[in-house]
Design a protein around this motif. Structure first.
Motif, PDB file in Angstrom:
ATOM      1  N   ASP A 121      20.881  65.453  13.356  1.00  0.00           N
ATOM      2  CA  ASP A 121      20.712  66.874  13.697  1.00  0.00           C
ATOM      3  C   ASP A 121      19.346  67.376  13.243  1.00  0.00           C
ATOM      4  O   ASP A 121      18.672  68.124  13.949  1.00  0.00           O
ATOM      5  N   ASP A 165      16.645  66.066  15.530  1.00  0.00           N
ATOM      6  CA  ASP A 165      16.703  66.807  16.791  1.00  0.00           C
ATOM      7  C   ASP A 165      16.069  68.192  16.640  1.00  0.00           C
ATOM      8  O   ASP A 165      15.339  68.650  17.526  1.00  0.00           O
ATOM      9  N   LYS A 179      12.332  67.706  16.510  1.00  0.00           N
ATOM     10  CA  LYS A 179      11.837  67.432  17.863  1.00  0.00           C
ATOM     11  C   LYS A 179      11.720  68.729  18.661  1.00  0.00           C
ATOM     12  O   LYS A 179      10.722  68.964  19.344  1.00  0.00           O
ATOM     13  N   SER A 180      12.709  69.605  18.553  1.00  0.00           N
ATOM     14  CA  SER A 180      12.670  70.894  19.259  1.00  0.00           C
ATOM     15  C   SER A 180      11.496  71.750  18.786  1.00  0.00           C
ATOM     16  O   SER A 180      10.818  72.402  19.599  1.00  0.00           O
ATOM     17  N   LYS A 239      21.053  58.913  20.663  1.00  0.00           N
ATOM     18  CA  LYS A 239      20.855  60.327  20.993  1.00  0.00           C
ATOM     19  C   LYS A 239      19.817  60.504  22.094  1.00  0.00           C
ATOM     20  O   LYS A 239      19.956  61.340  22.974  1.00  0.00           O
ATOM     21  N   TYR A 240      18.740  59.711  22.031  1.00  0.00           N
ATOM     22  CA  TYR A 240      17.653  59.840  22.990  1.00  0.00           C
ATOM     23  C   TYR A 240      17.675  58.756  24.071  1.00  0.00           C
ATOM     24  O   TYR A 240      16.709  58.615  24.823  1.00  0.00           O
TER      25      TYR A 240
END
Length: 161
Positions: free
Chosen positions: A48, A51, A54-55, A138-139
């Motif tokens: 999490d 992620d 990354k955002s 996830k990716y």
């Protein structure tokens, strides 16, 4: 000769030993299960976090000068300042260097060249391989992370978009 039965009832030593062994096996099974849940929770929290990072960087790529991000390099304080300057992070908000007991470092040295950026997480203990698998799942990309199980670290080059 007849044997006299004692009027005292109780458990024999063998019955007690068997009961203690069964209890020990049950306690061991519960302890293993709890350890596995704790490890899974740590991995999920770290995925999490990656992620979220990354955002943040994807937003920064749209709002910020990529050369300014790239010049922030690998220093978390400089990166945080660059992200604050273009409004991606609030004033005083910083990228963390510790997450779930693991040490996190960032690398934006190639963000202006190819849009890619790295994150390295160390002090992962026995979750290194689990985290690598979870991030790559996830990716949908099995080639973005490199695990170093000897040093319990993981470096991922996060995909664009």
């Amino acid at each position: 000769m007849e044997r006299k039965r004692s009027s005292q009832a109780g458990f024999t030593l063998i019955e007690l030993a068997i009961a203690i062994a069964v209890i020990a096996i049950l306690v061991g099974a519960v302890a293993i299960g709890v350890g596995s849940l704790s490890r899974d929770a740590k991995v999920n929290n770290l995925v999490d976090f990656v992620d979220k990072y990354k955002s943040i960087i994807e937003t920064a790529k749209l709002k910020c000068d990529l050369n300014a991000l790239q010049s922030a390099g690998t220093d978390a304080t400089n990166i945080s300042t660059a992200l604050q300057n273009c409004g991606v992070l609030n004033a005083g908000e910083n990228l963390p260097t510790q997450v779930q007991g693991a040490t996190v470092s960032y690398d934006l040295t190639t963000v202006a060249k190819n849009g890619k950026y790295k994150i390295t997480i160390t002090n992962l203990g026995d979750t290194t391989t689990l985290l690598e698998t979870a991030i790559e799942k996830k990716y949908n990309n099995t080639n973005i992370c490199t695990a170093d199980t000897t040093n319990a670290s993981l470096t991922c080059t996060l995909p664009n978009g």
